[in-house]
Write an enzyme that holds these catalytic residues in place. Structure first.
Site, PDB file in Angstrom:
ATOM      1  N   LYS A 122       9.650  21.727 -17.522  1.00 36.57           N
ATOM      2  CA  LYS A 122      10.871  22.047 -16.789  1.00 36.57           C
ATOM      3  C   LYS A 122      11.758  20.840 -16.454  1.00 36.57           C
ATOM      4  O   LYS A 122      12.923  20.998 -16.097  1.00 36.57           O
ATOM      5  CB  LYS A 122      10.510  22.752 -15.465  1.00 36.57           C
ATOM      6  CG  LYS A 122      10.106  24.197 -15.656  1.00 36.57           C
ATOM      7  CD  LYS A 122      11.329  25.068 -15.838  1.00 36.57           C
ATOM      8  CE  LYS A 122      11.013  26.400 -16.458  1.00 36.57           C
ATOM      9  NZ  LYS A 122      11.119  26.443 -17.918  1.00 36.57           N
TER      10      LYS A 122
ATOM     11  N   TYR B  30      -1.513  25.475 -24.953  1.00 39.86           N
ATOM     12  CA  TYR B  30      -1.886  25.059 -23.601  1.00 39.86           C
ATOM     13  C   TYR B  30      -3.318  25.526 -23.393  1.00 39.86           C
ATOM     14  O   TYR B  30      -3.573  26.728 -23.338  1.00 39.86           O
ATOM     15  CB  TYR B  30      -0.972  25.714 -22.559  1.00 39.86           C
ATOM     16  CG  TYR B  30       0.445  25.164 -22.516  1.00 39.86           C
ATOM     17  CD1 TYR B  30       1.395  25.567 -23.444  1.00 39.86           C
ATOM     18  CD2 TYR B  30       0.820  24.264 -21.523  1.00 39.86           C
ATOM     19  CE1 TYR B  30       2.696  25.070 -23.392  1.00 39.86           C
ATOM     20  CE2 TYR B  30       2.125  23.761 -21.463  1.00 39.86           C
ATOM     21  CZ  TYR B  30       3.055  24.165 -22.391  1.00 39.86           C
ATOM     22  OH  TYR B  30       4.326  23.674 -22.338  1.00 39.86           O
TER      23      TYR B  30
ATOM     24  N   PRO C 282       4.574  17.971 -15.714  1.00 42.93           N
ATOM     25  CA  PRO C 282       5.126  18.366 -17.015  1.00 42.93           C
ATOM     26  C   PRO C 282       4.587  19.676 -17.580  1.00 42.93           C
ATOM     27  O   PRO C 282       5.065  20.141 -18.613  1.00 42.93           O
ATOM     28  CB  PRO C 282       4.745  17.188 -17.924  1.00 42.93           C
ATOM     29  CG  PRO C 282       3.569  16.552 -17.264  1.00 42.93           C
ATOM     30  CD  PRO C 282       3.739  16.766 -15.791  1.00 42.93           C
TER      31      PRO C 282
ATOM     32  N   HIS D 180      10.968  27.716 -31.152  1.00 39.50           N
ATOM     33  CA  HIS D 180       9.625  28.243 -30.911  1.00 39.50           C
ATOM     34  C   HIS D 180       9.752  29.589 -30.205  1.00 39.50           C
ATOM     35  O   HIS D 180      10.366  29.686 -29.152  1.00 39.50           O
ATOM     36  CB  HIS D 180       8.807  27.263 -30.059  1.00 39.50           C
ATOM     37  CG  HIS D 180       8.265  26.111 -30.847  1.00 39.50           C
ATOM     38  ND1 HIS D 180       6.992  25.639 -30.709  1.00 39.50           N
ATOM     39  CD2 HIS D 180       8.840  25.365 -31.824  1.00 39.50           C
ATOM     40  CE1 HIS D 180       6.799  24.637 -31.562  1.00 39.50           C
ATOM     41  NE2 HIS D 180       7.901  24.439 -32.233  1.00 39.50           N
TER      42      HIS D 180
ATOM     43  N   TYR E 174       9.173  30.259 -18.530  1.00 38.41           N
ATOM     44  CA  TYR E 174       9.115  29.194 -19.536  1.00 38.41           C
ATOM     45  C   TYR E 174      10.450  29.076 -20.278  1.00 38.41           C
ATOM     46  O   TYR E 174      10.916  27.971 -20.559  1.00 38.41           O
ATOM     47  CB  TYR E 174       7.977  29.465 -20.521  1.00 38.41           C
ATOM     48  CG  TYR E 174       7.549  28.257 -21.315  1.00 38.41           C
ATOM     49  CD1 TYR E 174       6.544  27.407 -20.855  1.00 38.41           C
ATOM     50  CD2 TYR E 174       8.154  27.942 -22.540  1.00 38.41           C
ATOM     51  CE1 TYR E 174       6.153  26.292 -21.577  1.00 38.41           C
ATOM     52  CE2 TYR E 174       7.775  26.830 -23.268  1.00 38.41           C
ATOM     53  CZ  TYR E 174       6.763  26.007 -22.784  1.00 38.41           C
ATOM     54  OH  TYR E 174       6.383  24.897 -23.510  1.00 38.41           O
TER      55      TYR E 174
HETATM   56  C1  PHB Z   1       5.854  17.567 -25.170  1.00 39.63           C
HETATM   57  O1  PHB Z   1       5.996  17.967 -26.342  1.00 39.63           O
HETATM   58  O2  PHB Z   1       5.893  16.350 -24.901  1.00 39.63           O
HETATM   59  C2  PHB Z   1       5.605  18.550 -24.090  1.00 39.63           C
HETATM   60  C3  PHB Z   1       5.727  19.902 -24.346  1.00 39.63           C
HETATM   61  C4  PHB Z   1       5.474  20.819 -23.344  1.00 39.63           C
HETATM   62  C5  PHB Z   1       5.112  20.390 -22.080  1.00 39.63           C
HETATM   63  C6  PHB Z   1       5.018  19.031 -21.797  1.00 39.63           C
HETATM   64  C7  PHB Z   1       5.265  18.109 -22.807  1.00 39.63           C
HETATM   65  O3  PHB Z   1       4.846  21.290 -21.106  1.00 39.63           O
END
Ligand code: PHB
Length: 417
Positions: free
Chosen positions: A303, A208, A299, A79, A391
């Site tokens: 990280k 997000y 989450p 990504h 990130y």
């Molecule tokens: C996930 O795909 O489970 C996932 C991805 C990014 C995050 C948290 C969980 O920040």
């Protein structure tokens, strides 16, 4: 210990076969250092539990340079950015142009499968399904792990060093005595309602989203399975939600201006608590903590797994210095060295969480200020670069040139995607 106790010897005894424990065992084995991993869950459970999904470039590079990266490179999806969505519009953060790096979407249990396969290939001793794990003599130079093997045999595993990689609920963290331990802790007044759904992807990249109804995250697992989350009350009962209600809530938070989610059957759901935690020190005598045993992040910054891997990249360099050169200096410094990255990740995870979630206690001023913050972060190259650097991940400290982890990191540093 009874007379039937089996006595086993290893150099590094590792509690927990998660990302930290297995990656450490793997790096040590490449360096020629012996380890045994004990784990209370069975192998099938570990290999099927759905957890995190995002690997920093440094995590992928370390896997690839040490021989466990074939599948993530072939089957994971790279990504090159994420979308930050608010006011019904998405703003893209492009990682390669801002940082020269990317991330991979590759579920944690796939990483664990790859590490377990590689360890067993090299004849590793991994004890799955053990019970009654206890730590002994950790302030001596012969610490031990006691446990009952899956077949019922009591075992005493004598080690030179014990590493606790058994997560936030494990036995290792409390083995650092209260009187010596500082717990840095923050709870958030919300949780994440997480689902797995049978549906095609709604977006090529992770979304997000911040909305007046709260945060939502659109992620993916495979072309036919999607992972999504939305902010909820931490006490929410996920079983009370129909599929229709879940989709309505998700759509209300992210859709608009031509974007909407592709819906499908929800086949797994659950509520995840959100907390930040750091244990200090990360060692007690010959016991060292790594990964979630030492710290927890919410989450939102993706990280957790990456921090587990960077901890053990630092720790394995120190263990190589100790076992191969007889010098304990880097081991003594482990917590100090690791904590720089740990606290950056704490800040980033807290910041992403605070910026993107709805805060019931926020005043109108706070709510508008938050939109100003989102505008600053997404609306300038400097703001986007700040987010993208964090990130995609910060560099791991190189403390032992010539060690397996340092060589792997050096080999791949600066590699453009
Ligand atoms: C996930 O795909 O489970 C996932 C991805 C990014 C995050 C948290 C969980 O920040």
């Amino acid at each position: 210990m009874t007379s039937q106790t089996t006595r086993v010897r290893t150099q590094v005894g590792i509690v927990g076969a998660g990302p930290a424990g297995l990656m450490l065992s793997h790096l040590l084995s490449v360096a020629g250092i012996d380890s045994t991993v004990v784990e209370v869950r069975d192998r099938a459970g570990i290999e099927t539990t759905i957890r995190a999904g995002i690997l920093e470039q440094g995590t992928v590079d370390l896997m690839a340079a040490t021989g466990v990266g074939d599948r993530v490179l072939a089957e994971g999806s790279r990504h090159d950015g994420i979308e930050i969505r608010y006011g019904a519009e998405s703003r893209r953060i492009d990682f390669p142009s801002l940082t020269g790096r990317s991330v991979h979407l590759y579920p944690q249990h796939e990483v664990l499968k790859d590490l377990i396969a590689a360890r067993l290939d090299r004849g590793a001793d991994i004890r799955f399904g053990v019970t009654g794990v206890t730590l002994h003599d950790v302030t001596t130079d012969r610490p031990a792990i006691g446990f009952t093997d899956a077949d019922g045999t009591p075992v005493e595993l004598r080690c030179d060093v014990v590493v606790g990689c058994d997560g936030s609920q494990g036995i290792s963290r409390p083995a650092v005595p209260d009187t010596l331990r500082t717990d840095y802790f923050r709870a958030y007044p919300f949780g994440w309602f997480g689902i797995l759904a049978e549906a095609p992807p709604s977006s090529d990249e992770l979304v997000y989203a911040h909305s007046e109804r709260g945060f939502a995250l659109i992620s993916s697992r495979t072309p036919t399975v999607q992972r999504m989350y939305f902010q909820c009350d931490p006490r929410e009962d996920a079983t009370q939600w129909s599929d229709a209600r879940i989709w309505d809530e998700l759509q209300a938070r992210v859709s608009g201006n031509g974007f909407s989610l592709k819906e499908g059957r929800v086949f797994q759901r659950g509520v995840i608590p959100m907390r930040s935690y750091v244990c200090s020190p990360m060692r007690h005598g010959r016991l060292f903590l790594a990964g979630d045993a030492a710290h927890t992040v919410p989450p939102t910054g993706a990280k957790g797994l990456n921090l587990a891997v960077s901890d053990v990249a630092v720790l394995s360099q120190a263990l190589e210095r100790f076992f191969l050169d007889g010098d304990p200096g880097l081991l003594e410094e482990y917590g100090n060295t690791a904590s720089d990255r740990v606290w950056r990740a704490q800040h980033f995870s807290w910041w992403m969480t605070s910026m993107l979630h709805r805060d019931e206690a926020a005043t109108d001023f706070d709510a508008r200020r938050r939109l100003g913050e989102l505008g600053m972060v997404t609306g300038s190259a400097a703001g986007r670069a700040f987010l993208a650097e964090a990130y995609t991940g910060w560099p791991v400290a190189l403390t032992n040139p010539g060690s397996v982890a340092a060589e792997a990191i050096r080999l791949t540093a600066g590699r453009t995607p």
